[in-house]
Scaffold this active site. Structure first.
Site, PDB file in Angstrom:
ATOM      1  CG  HIS A  96      -4.266   9.737  -2.424  1.00 37.01           C
ATOM      2  ND1 HIS A  96      -5.602   9.693  -2.099  1.00 37.01           N
ATOM      3  CD2 HIS A  96      -3.715   8.606  -1.920  1.00 37.01           C
ATOM      4  CE1 HIS A  96      -5.854   8.583  -1.419  1.00 37.01           C
ATOM      5  NE2 HIS A  96      -4.733   7.905  -1.306  1.00 37.01           N
ATOM      6  CG  HIS A  98      -0.044   5.652  -2.111  1.00 38.56           C
ATOM      7  ND1 HIS A  98       0.094   5.811  -0.755  1.00 38.56           N
ATOM      8  CD2 HIS A  98      -1.376   5.513  -2.341  1.00 38.56           C
ATOM      9  CE1 HIS A  98      -1.104   5.760  -0.188  1.00 38.56           C
ATOM     10  NE2 HIS A  98      -2.023   5.586  -1.133  1.00 38.56           N
TER      11      HIS A  98
END
Ligand code: 5GP
Ligand code: ZN
Length: 129
Positions: A96, A98
Site C-alpha cells: 500500500h 500512503h
C-alpha cells in the site's frame, strides 16, 4: 485472507474514493491528516517491490487521481510513502502507498526521516555500481 484483500473484494467496509482495474484507494482508518488515503493493488502482494511493473502503472494512476480529488481540501503538499518491512513501520503486509495531504495549519508535523548520519559516500557508491 488479509484485511486489504477483503477491502479489495468489498467483503470489508472501507471508504473507497477511487478504483481502476487493478488498483483501489480508500481512506485510512487512522488518518494522519484530513484526507489520508491508502492506494493498494487489488491483488495481494506483500509490498510494492513485489508488485509487477504493469500493475504499478495502475497504482501510479490511482495516486495521481487521489491527489487530484484531495485538492478539494486545498492541501499545501503531499507525502507519498510506502513502508516496506516491519523495521520501516509496515504493519499491514499487503502492498500500500500512503497519500497524505499536508496543510500549513495542521498540528501534525510533516514526515521526517530524522537526522542525517555520517557515512562515506565514496564507499557506498562503490558498493552500488
Ligand atoms: P503501514 O504501517 O502498514 O504502512 O500502514 C497501515 C495503515 O493501514 C495504517 O495507517 C492504518 O491506520 C491503516 N489500516 C489498518 N487497518 C485498516 C482497516 O481495516 N481499514 C482502513 N481503511 N485502514 C486500515
Ligand atoms: Zn492482501
Amino acid at each position: 485472507m488479509c484485511i486489504f484483500c477483503k477491502i479489495a473484494k468489498k467483503e470489508e467496509k472501507a471508504y473507497v474514493v477511487y478504483e481502476n482495474e487493478r488498483a483501489m484507494a480508500f481512506l485510512d482508518i487512522n488518518p494522519l491528516s484530513k484526507g489520508h488515503t491508502l492506494v493498494i493493488p487489488k491483488e495481494h502482494y506483500e509490498n510494492i517491490l513485489q508488485v509487477p511493473s504493469d500493475i504499478a502503472k495502475d497504482l501510479h494512476e490511482a495516486i495521481k487521481a487521489v491527489c487530484e480529488k484531495l485538492k478539494v481540501f486545498n492541501p499545501d503538499g503531499f507525502n507519498i510513502v510506502s513502508n516496506i518491512g516491519r523495521q520501516a513501520g509496515q504493519v499491514i503486509m499487503h502492498a500500500h502507498i500512503h497519500v497524505i495531504p499536508r496543510y500549513k495549519d495542521e498540528e501534525g508535523k510533516p514526515i521526517s526521516f530524522g537526522k542525517p548520519i555520517k557515512v562515506d559516500l565514496e564507499e557506498v557508491y562503490k558498493a552500488l555500481v
